[in-house]
Write an enzyme that holds these catalytic residues in place. Structure first.
Site, PDB file in Angstrom:
ATOM      1  N   LYS A  33       0.823  -1.221   0.000  1.00 38.88           N
ATOM      2  CA  LYS A  33       0.000   0.000   0.000  1.00 38.88           C
ATOM      3  C   LYS A  33       0.850   1.261   0.000  1.00 38.88           C
ATOM      4  CE  LYS A  33      -0.802   0.414   4.958  1.00 38.88           C
ATOM      5  NZ  LYS A  33       0.021   1.598   5.098  1.00 38.88           N
ATOM      6  N   THR A  34       2.007   1.232   0.698  1.00 37.95           N
ATOM      7  CA  THR A  34       2.855   2.436   0.708  1.00 37.95           C
ATOM      8  C   THR A  34       3.385   2.699  -0.697  1.00 37.95           C
ATOM      9  OG1 THR A  34       3.500   1.846   2.948  1.00 37.95           O
ATOM     10  CG2 THR A  34       4.789   3.568   1.897  1.00 37.95           C
ATOM     11  N   ASP A 218      -3.557   7.852   4.111  1.00 35.20           N
ATOM     12  CA  ASP A 218      -3.001   6.533   4.437  1.00 35.20           C
ATOM     13  C   ASP A 218      -3.705   5.986   5.683  1.00 35.20           C
ATOM     14  OD1 ASP A 218      -1.335   4.352   4.463  1.00 35.20           O
ATOM     15  OD2 ASP A 218       0.381   5.383   5.350  1.00 35.20           O
ATOM     16  N   GLU A 219      -3.723   4.651   5.852  1.00 31.99           N
ATOM     17  CA  GLU A 219      -4.298   3.998   7.049  1.00 31.99           C
ATOM     18  C   GLU A 219      -5.699   4.556   7.357  1.00 31.99           C
ATOM     19  OE1 GLU A 219      -2.921   1.459   8.128  1.00 31.99           O
ATOM     20  OE2 GLU A 219      -0.749   1.627   8.250  1.00 31.99           O
ATOM     21  N   GLN A 249      -7.992  -4.471   9.374  1.00 32.66           N
ATOM     22  CA  GLN A 249      -6.879  -4.198  10.297  1.00 32.66           C
ATOM     23  C   GLN A 249      -7.182  -2.996  11.197  1.00 32.66           C
ATOM     24  OE1 GLN A 249      -2.738  -4.857   8.783  1.00 32.66           O
ATOM     25  NE2 GLN A 249      -3.774  -4.869   6.825  1.00 32.66           N
ATOM     26  N   ARG A 602       1.346 -11.063  10.152  1.00 32.70           N
ATOM     27  CA  ARG A 602       2.714 -10.525  10.341  1.00 32.70           C
ATOM     28  C   ARG A 602       3.756 -11.555   9.919  1.00 32.70           C
ATOM     29  NH1 ARG A 602       1.445  -6.187   9.529  1.00 32.70           N
ATOM     30  NH2 ARG A 602      -0.542  -7.165   9.112  1.00 32.70           N
TER      31      ARG A 602
END
Length: 731
Positions: A33-34, A218-219, A249, A602
């Site tokens: 995503k970044t 973002d987020e 998330q 993770r």
């Protein structure tokens, strides 16, 4: 210039090159995503002719903002990117507010009060209003004010349903006045003032909304209502709002994050293009399939099918320890084995748990094995305030001459013993050549004590009360167990009310830490208080090595955004994951599910899921029940042992990806056996050894004509064996 587009997968490319208009990118974990956000910025500048100063990009952390800035500059160049407004919500709001200060009840040189400043003001107001500080704790009242601000509720509009609400409203009104009089804002004000400014002053809103042709967030799943209102206003003119997030998330509801903002976005922008990023670059497919099977049970969500080009990978290892000590020992032994066999560096391994209190047994297991570890996002267990407090009380009972313990807790919880009184106490002790505690114990006699008249009546009373409690504890100590003494002290000082300030995650965790220390005390039912204190001191004094290359211990909340080669999730019992607080709260149960999903995703290569049949230490163990989330995991993805002791899948089904990594084990050369051509012992199979009893195969590898098997035995932990010599029986 636009070469970077060729390196994107089709979904990423579709997001980066999306036409103007609202875009929602639902980005699965590890899906880049970044990369999508930064390349979207580069694409807008290099291909769409957007000027850098027409772009606003907001993130949640300075670290994320810095990383995005560096990546965009690397793709274009310094000049091409000059003028982009890129930063955290709070930093961008501060910049806007300083420019628009003439519209605010503030000067442009306003100061930003930190958490301590904020709490200090609330405390002063509570005292001035003559409120009971025990009933209305400053931290708790401030948390209520902060929640109201996150939801854009001002002091005058604060809703009153209870008497406590009325008190909070009075404090809130005064608190806001004090901030304005100090030409100050708190963190929440930065968001609230900016959102209000956009709402109430159309000329200001239009100025920024027209300037920012593109707003990128973002987020997005972590935004609160104030942040959502803000980005909506800033994108109100061009409607080019590009939000990246994953509602699966969203695990920060207790901080004000509202995952429903994604649903609000879709209602407010019905024509939004939705792009799913489903290709995961982090994990093997088995791990992703396990994560999907857990999250697919969640309600009202965008279904995603996470897929990976990294292959199926190894199955997930499920281990059910006899108790929580066995759970911690398994983790440490397995990490030692993974490192010894060169499969992972220590820093590639992480142990995750639901609450900070769970770190104690893990920390002790690492210390016992003399292995370094890193603790993220919390103090070491014995360094936590509440743990040190209770230990100090026990130390003082054991040895009243312990001045360090006395000075730590003489006013815990606050009992009106100020600095001046303490100075007098120490002075009298010194003049009479006795310890301060001896003075306190004597003061318990009240007016009969020769020291009583040395203090004002207001100071003598709390000192005499404390001396009386100390005398009582000293009297019962010789015939009480450490746990009984512990309970009596905690009850007498009303310690639970002191640290559980409200129903916040932090307050409840602090009480859980006290309960965890009590569990340790229960193990000393046949040993002395002195032994207990000595053990605690030795563990507490062994500072862990803060070497970077060490396994990481952290909560599931702290793990968000990180990745590790091997992940161990411990405490998969109902009441821990999911937490017992969520049992009657459907919304909270959904968040617990998302938290478990975050933990699973993770892991890159290996995932271990652990639980303990009995938990609570060796003094007061309670039988536990497996986490309800374990039932969502397909049996074919797991190897290991179930509650009944049977393998989780029928024998013969254990598929294991070839782990032909550069594993090199150095064992003493045994007598040369007949060459073994095939591997007999697959991971997850139960075996029996003549001396050590039953165990589970963790790993197996053909080497030098023999099969080298790692087995975890319940009796002795992990052993590495040459199959030709070990005489293992498959059961």
């Amino acid at each position: 210039m636009m070469d970077f587009l060729n390196k994107l997968n089709p979904q990423q490319k579709s997001a980066v090159t999306a036409p103007d208009g609202p875009v929602l990118v639902v980005a699965g974990p590890g899906s880049g995503k970044t990369r999508v956000l930064t390349q979207r910025i580069a694409y807008l500048i290099a291909s769409e002719g957007v000027r850098p100063w027409q772009i606003l990009a907001v993130t949640f952390t300075n670290k994320a903002a810095k990383e995005m800035d560096q990546r965009v500059k690397a793709m274009l160049n310094e000049q091409a990117t000059e003028g982009i407004m890129l930063g955290t919500f709070h930093s961008i709001c501060a910049r806007i507010l300083r420019r628009e200060a003439d519209q605010l009840p503030l000067e442009s040189n306003f100061v930003i009060f930190d958490s301590d400043d904020q709490e200090r003001i609330v405390k002063a107001i509570i005292r001035e209003l003559n409120l009971n500080e025990k009933l209305y704790r400053p931290a708790s009242v401030h948390a209520s004010i902060s929640r109201a601000k996150n939801e854009l509720i001002g002091p005058e509009d604060y809703p009153i349903n209870t008497y406590r609400d009325e008190v909070v409203k009075r404090v809130y009104v005064e608190y806001q006045k004090r901030l304005i009089n100090s030409n100050a804002v708190d963190f929440d004000d930065l968001l609230v003032y900016t959102a209000r400014l956009m709402e109430d002053v159309p000329s200001v809103r239009d100025k920024y909304a027209q300037r920012f042709r593109h707003v990128l967030v973002d987020e997005f799943q972590d935004t609160n209502l104030a942040q959502y209102a803000l980005v909506k206003h800033l994108a109100s003119y061009h409607k080019n709002i590009f939000c990246v997030g994953d509602p699966d998330q969203s695990v920060y509801a207790w901080r004000g994050a509202d995952y429903r903002n994604i649903q609000r976005f879709e209602q407010d922008f019905p024509d939004a293009q939705v792009v799913l990023l489903e290709q995961n670059y982090r994990s093997h497919q088995n791990i992703l399939d396990a994560a999907t099977s857990v999250i697919d049970r969640a309600r009202n969500r965008h279904k995603k099918r996470l897929f990976s080009d990294r292959g199926a990978g190894e199955k997930i290892f499920f281990y059910e320890a006899r108790d929580d000590y066995g759970e911690a020992a398994f983790v440490v032994d397995t990490i030692a084995q993974l490192v010894l066999s060169k499969q992972f560096e220590p820093g590639d391994c992480a142990v995750m748990y639901r609450t900070n209190a769970m770190s104690r047994l893990l920390e002790e297991a690492f210390l016992q094995a003399r292995l370094p570890y890193r603790l993220v996002g919390a103090q070491r267990f014995y360094g936590r305030r509440e743990v040190k407090d209770v230990i100090a009380f026990l130390r003082l009972v054991h040895n009243p001459a312990d001045e360090a313990a006395l000075s730590r807790i003489i006013n815990v919880p606050p009992r009106g013993i100020g600095e001046k009184t303490l100075t007098t106490l120490y002075m009298i002790a010194s003049q009479n050549n006795i310890s301060p505690s001896a003075v306190l114990l004597d003061l318990a006699r009240g007016g009969d004590s020769p020291y009583y008249k040395s203090f004002t009546g207001r100071a003598a009373l709390p000192l005499a009360d404390f001396g009386g409690m100390l005398a009582n504890w000293r009297a019962i100590a010789p015939t009480s167990t450490t746990a009984e003494l512990f309970d009596r002290i905690v009850k007498d000082i009303n310690y639970k009310d002191h640290i559980v300030e409200d129903e916040s995650e932090e307050s409840i965790e602090r009480w859980e830490n006290v309960q965890e220390l009590k569990r340790l005390a229960l193990e000393y039912s046949t040993r002395t208080l002195e032994e207990f204190l000595e053990n605690v001191a030795l563990v507490a004094d062994q500072d862990t090595i803060t070497d970077v290359n060490a396994p990481t211990l952290l909560t599931l909340h702290a793990a968000k955004g990180l990745e590790f080669g091997a992940v161990f999730i411990v405490g998969l019992d109902d009441g821990i994951i999911p937490h017992s607080r969520s049992f009657d709260e459907p919304e909270q149960m959904e968040e617990e599910r998302r938290l478990f999903y975050v933990g699973i995703t993770r892991a890159k290569d290996k995932l271990y899921l652990l639980r303990a049949i009995q938990r609570g230490g060796r003094g007061m163990s309670e039988e536990t029940y497996p986490s309800r989330f374990l039932e969502d995991l397909p049996a074919e993805l797991l190897v290991g042992k179930t509650r009944t002791g049977r393998p989780t899948t029928s024998r013969g089904q254990y598929g294991r990806a070839d782990s032909s990594s550069d594993t090199r084990w150095t064992l003493p050369s045994p007598p040369q056996p007949a060459p073994v051509a095939t591997s007999r012992y697959k991971a997850g199979i139960r075996v029996k050894h003549g001396m050590w009893g039953e165990g589970i195969v963790l790993d197996s590898k053909l080497q030098d004509g023999d099969e080298i098997v790692d087995v975890v035995f319940e009796s002795v932990g992990i052993k590495r064996l040459a199959a030709s010599l070990a005489n293992l029986t498959i059961i």
